[in-house]
Design a protein around this motif. Sequence first.
Motif, short mmCIF file in Angstrom:
data_model
loop_
_atom_site.label_atom_id
_atom_site.label_comp_id
_atom_site.label_asym_id
_atom_site.label_seq_id
_atom_site.Cartn_x
_atom_site.Cartn_y
_atom_site.Cartn_z
N LYS A 230 0.87 -1.18 0.00
CA LYS A 230 0.00 0.00 0.00
C LYS A 230 0.90 1.22 0.00
CE LYS A 230 -3.90 -1.99 2.47
NZ LYS A 230 -4.74 -1.91 3.67
N VAL A 231 0.46 2.24 -0.68
CA VAL A 231 1.30 3.42 -0.80
C VAL A 231 0.49 4.67 -0.50
CG1 VAL A 231 0.91 3.58 -3.30
CG2 VAL A 231 2.94 4.61 -2.34
N LEU A 232 1.16 5.60 0.13
CA LEU A 232 0.58 6.92 0.37
C LEU A 232 1.59 7.94 -0.14
CD1 LEU A 232 -1.20 8.28 3.48
CD2 LEU A 232 0.83 9.48 2.68
N ALA A 233 1.12 8.85 -0.99
CA ALA A 233 2.06 9.80 -1.60
C ALA A 233 1.49 11.21 -1.53
CB ALA A 233 2.32 9.42 -3.06
N ILE A 234 2.33 12.12 -1.08
CA ILE A 234 1.98 13.55 -1.14
C ILE A 234 3.15 14.24 -1.83
CG2 ILE A 234 1.50 15.63 0.21
CD1 ILE A 234 0.52 13.67 2.46
N GLY A 235 2.87 14.79 -3.01
CA GLY A 235 3.93 15.45 -3.76
C GLY A 235 4.44 14.59 -4.90
N ASP A 236 5.63 14.91 -5.38
CA ASP A 236 6.11 14.27 -6.60
C ASP A 236 7.24 13.27 -6.38
OD1 ASP A 236 8.03 16.10 -5.98
OD2 ASP A 236 7.89 17.26 -7.82
N SER A 237 7.36 12.75 -5.17
CA SER A 237 8.20 11.56 -4.99
C SER A 237 7.35 10.36 -5.40
CB SER A 237 8.63 11.43 -3.52
OG SER A 237 9.46 12.51 -3.17
N CYS A 238 7.94 9.46 -6.17
CA CYS A 238 7.10 8.46 -6.85
C CYS A 238 7.50 7.01 -6.53
CB CYS A 238 7.19 8.64 -8.36
SG CYS A 238 6.48 10.16 -8.93
N LEU A 239 6.51 6.15 -6.67
CA LEU A 239 6.74 4.70 -6.60
C LEU A 239 6.50 4.11 -7.99
CD1 LEU A 239 6.94 1.93 -4.97
CD2 LEU A 239 4.46 1.98 -5.00
N PHE A 240 7.46 3.33 -8.45
CA PHE A 240 7.30 2.59 -9.70
C PHE A 240 7.28 1.10 -9.37
CE2 PHE A 240 9.12 6.61 -10.92
CZ PHE A 240 8.53 6.91 -12.14
N MET A 250 2.36 3.11 -11.26
CA MET A 250 3.14 4.25 -10.79
C MET A 250 2.25 5.08 -9.88
SD MET A 250 4.61 7.37 -13.12
CE MET A 250 5.39 8.81 -12.41
N PHE A 251 2.79 5.45 -8.72
CA PHE A 251 2.04 6.29 -7.78
C PHE A 251 2.93 7.44 -7.31
CE2 PHE A 251 0.43 1.94 -7.15
CZ PHE A 251 -0.91 2.12 -7.45
N TRP A 296 10.36 0.61 -6.92
CA TRP A 296 11.35 1.69 -6.87
C TRP A 296 10.68 2.91 -6.25
CZ3 TRP A 296 14.06 1.94 -12.36
CH2 TRP A 296 14.64 0.69 -12.64
N LEU A 297 11.26 3.39 -5.20
CA LEU A 297 10.80 4.65 -4.61
C LEU A 297 11.86 5.70 -4.91
CD1 LEU A 297 9.84 2.23 -2.59
CD2 LEU A 297 9.18 4.11 -1.11
N THR A 343 17.19 10.42 -4.28
CA THR A 343 17.07 9.26 -3.39
C THR A 343 16.39 8.15 -4.15
OG1 THR A 343 17.03 10.54 -1.37
CG2 THR A 343 15.99 8.40 -1.28
N LEU A 344 16.96 6.97 -4.06
CA LEU A 344 16.37 5.81 -4.72
C LEU A 344 16.37 4.64 -3.74
CD1 LEU A 344 15.42 4.08 -7.16
CD2 LEU A 344 17.83 3.80 -7.76
N LEU A 345 15.22 4.07 -3.53
CA LEU A 345 15.11 2.82 -2.76
C LEU A 345 14.55 1.78 -3.72
CD1 LEU A 345 15.47 4.74 -0.34
CD2 LEU A 345 13.67 3.48 0.83
N ARG A 346 15.31 0.72 -3.89
CA ARG A 346 14.92 -0.29 -4.88
C ARG A 346 14.74 -1.61 -4.14
NH1 ARG A 346 18.48 -1.14 -10.36
NH2 ARG A 346 17.26 -2.86 -11.21
N LEU A 347 13.52 -2.10 -4.12
CA LEU A 347 13.20 -3.31 -3.36
C LEU A 347 12.81 -4.43 -4.33
CD1 LEU A 347 12.49 -4.47 -0.43
CD2 LEU A 347 10.14 -3.90 -1.01
N PHE A 348 13.43 -5.57 -4.17
CA PHE A 348 13.00 -6.72 -4.97
C PHE A 348 13.27 -7.99 -4.19
CE2 PHE A 348 17.34 -7.69 -6.53
CZ PHE A 348 17.95 -6.45 -6.36
N TRP A 349 12.62 -9.06 -4.61
CA TRP A 349 12.86 -10.32 -3.92
C TRP A 349 12.81 -11.48 -4.87
CZ3 TRP A 349 8.63 -13.76 -3.16
CH2 TRP A 349 7.35 -13.21 -3.21
N GLN A 350 13.59 -12.48 -4.48
CA GLN A 350 13.68 -13.68 -5.30
C GLN A 350 13.26 -14.86 -4.45
OE1 GLN A 350 17.77 -13.02 -5.79
NE2 GLN A 350 17.60 -12.15 -7.82
N GLN A 351 12.47 -15.69 -5.05
CA GLN A 351 12.02 -16.86 -4.31
C GLN A 351 12.94 -18.03 -4.65
OE1 GLN A 351 7.99 -17.91 -5.12
NE2 GLN A 351 7.47 -17.88 -2.97
N SER A 352 13.41 -18.69 -3.64
CA SER A 352 14.31 -19.81 -3.92
C SER A 352 13.50 -21.07 -4.20
CB SER A 352 15.24 -20.04 -2.74
OG SER A 352 14.45 -20.23 -1.59
#
Lengths: 352, 282
Positions: A230-240, A250-251, A296-297, A343-352
Amino acid sequence: MNVTSALSRLKPLLRFHHYLVNYCHALSQYWPRPALQLHSWPETALFTEYFLMRRRLARPDTHVSPPPEPTLTKLPGLPAAPSHWWLVLCRMPKQGNTLDECEDAWAFAYDQECQVCEDYDEHVRRRLRWPTLHNRLTLAISDGASDSFAPAQWARLLTRQAVQDRIVDCPRERLLRWLRDLGEHWRASLDLNNLPWYAIEKAERGAHATLLVLDLAPNSQGGTATWLYKVLAIGDSCLFHFRNQRLQAMFPQIKAEDFGASPHLVASNHDYNKRHLTQQAIIRGQGDFEPGDELWLMTDALAAWVSQACAACTRMPNIRMRDIVTFFDQLRKGNRMRNDDVTLLRLFWQQS
Amino acid sequence: MPYDAEISRNNPTCFLLMIDQSGSMSDGFAGQTDRSKAQQLADIINRLLADICLRCVKNPSEGVRDYFYVGVIGYGRNDSAYPALAGPLAGQQLVRVSELANNPLRVEQRAIQVEDGAGGLMQRTVRFPIWFEPLADNGTPMCQAFQMAYDILQDWTKRYPRSFPPVVFNITDGQPTDGDPLPDSQRLQQLATSDGNVLVFNIHVSETAGQPLLYPEREDLLPDDYARLLFRMSSVLPPHLVTFLREEGFTITPQSRGFVFNANAVEVIRFLNIGTRPKNLR
């Protein structure tokens, strides 16, 4: 053997000693929590070295035991958590500025203990891995408005508190109350005694920043191993959100050419928030996070570039994380990315 | 792309205000008789200078960052043009914004009305620094003022050849009394940095009630020769100001000029605020 070559031979040993001291300190501080240390590692201690060192430390001839791998807790009705979570963090100042002049901030909290992590001292980038996550992960980024007062401090306070208080689901009225308290806290933290007229007046006008918060939790519906964000955004910082290398969501949705206009901002001033943070200004969204997906945030300058890249080609843009400093420099020099804090936060996951 | 340069402490920009202080400024704005245009304009200029200073304040410990140079030229007294800052900065043509912030003539306490957050208004006391005093005397030597601006900015553009170019605001209520200012204005606009030519914007204020004409794109839309002269003396708005003004709800085309005619106090404040808003401040 001359002095230079002797020093060069000693250097790895000194470096290892430095790591060892830091590592012992981190162990004493966090034991028996999941082994995620953010505070003591120098810039050069990137992911590979960090995990290689963990192996070295695990040898029998060392006197330090590695922290136990967190065990997978399978809660009733919840999907098994994936095996490898990766979070890449990057925070870079505008070209020509120092890192302590950077007005962006990030923070994240994970699992039940709500361990809030943030770091503003020395890191341009950092890469982390969790073998597992138990039940939550909250990430937040904020872009302090340059023309406001002490925007970096405000952005840090916002992100730290946002991940701690899990504000994603807050209705507007509660969000405004939360911001009012936070604004009062920010104001109380300023020492304005004996300052000239402009410092006092500027403080009265307050601080402004964007805010993007992402909350991730297991999705118990359907019995599949997915997580819900879930995402909450105020302004132009974005989630892809990328899936199969393609943009899934994109939010907030902002066209590349619309970045740079006056974005909505979260203020330390309660009256400002009451007037400007309308329901329309608070963007909310959600989606499923599946194995192989990436979230990606990012703050606006990079978001504008990613948005443009996605419009030109639907594939996920290639951001060279290994050499991110050069990569961003090239974007800036080629006028493809505005010279701004990134600022870049990049989250990903791999399932084994 | 012109008018795109980043404004930083190494590459500052410059705002130069040319203020008509002729005798006719002793009249009030249209519909206002209690205060003269000179008094009201002095408040507007002092408020603008304070806002420019505040834009350069980042945190309590750092002071004021020198993103801008600021100058105020008055014209009228003794039928001449002169540096119009008062107090410790008297006689200085152009000052760094940190010098400006730290050297007002005095700092007054003024009550302003602000929204109370519950649909009403409340009074708040603000610190109101004064650098510029009202004056209304003699004729309107606008040509001399443009010549002085040229001399000041010729030096400045040589010193900062890669900076965002200077922005000049000429605020007047009447026709020049020392000749045709068009050649001097055009000469001033020929000065340039690598980022673009000096921008000259004109603000005509009036004591007669009438519809203000804002940011016109064609001179045939204007009512008289004087308005058309000021139109020709004004630069085309750069892209970032086009964007800012559109955000404020104005219909602006790429040919619109930085010119307002018959402006009331609100429009003067709005144009000065938007016109001095930086696009790209580091």
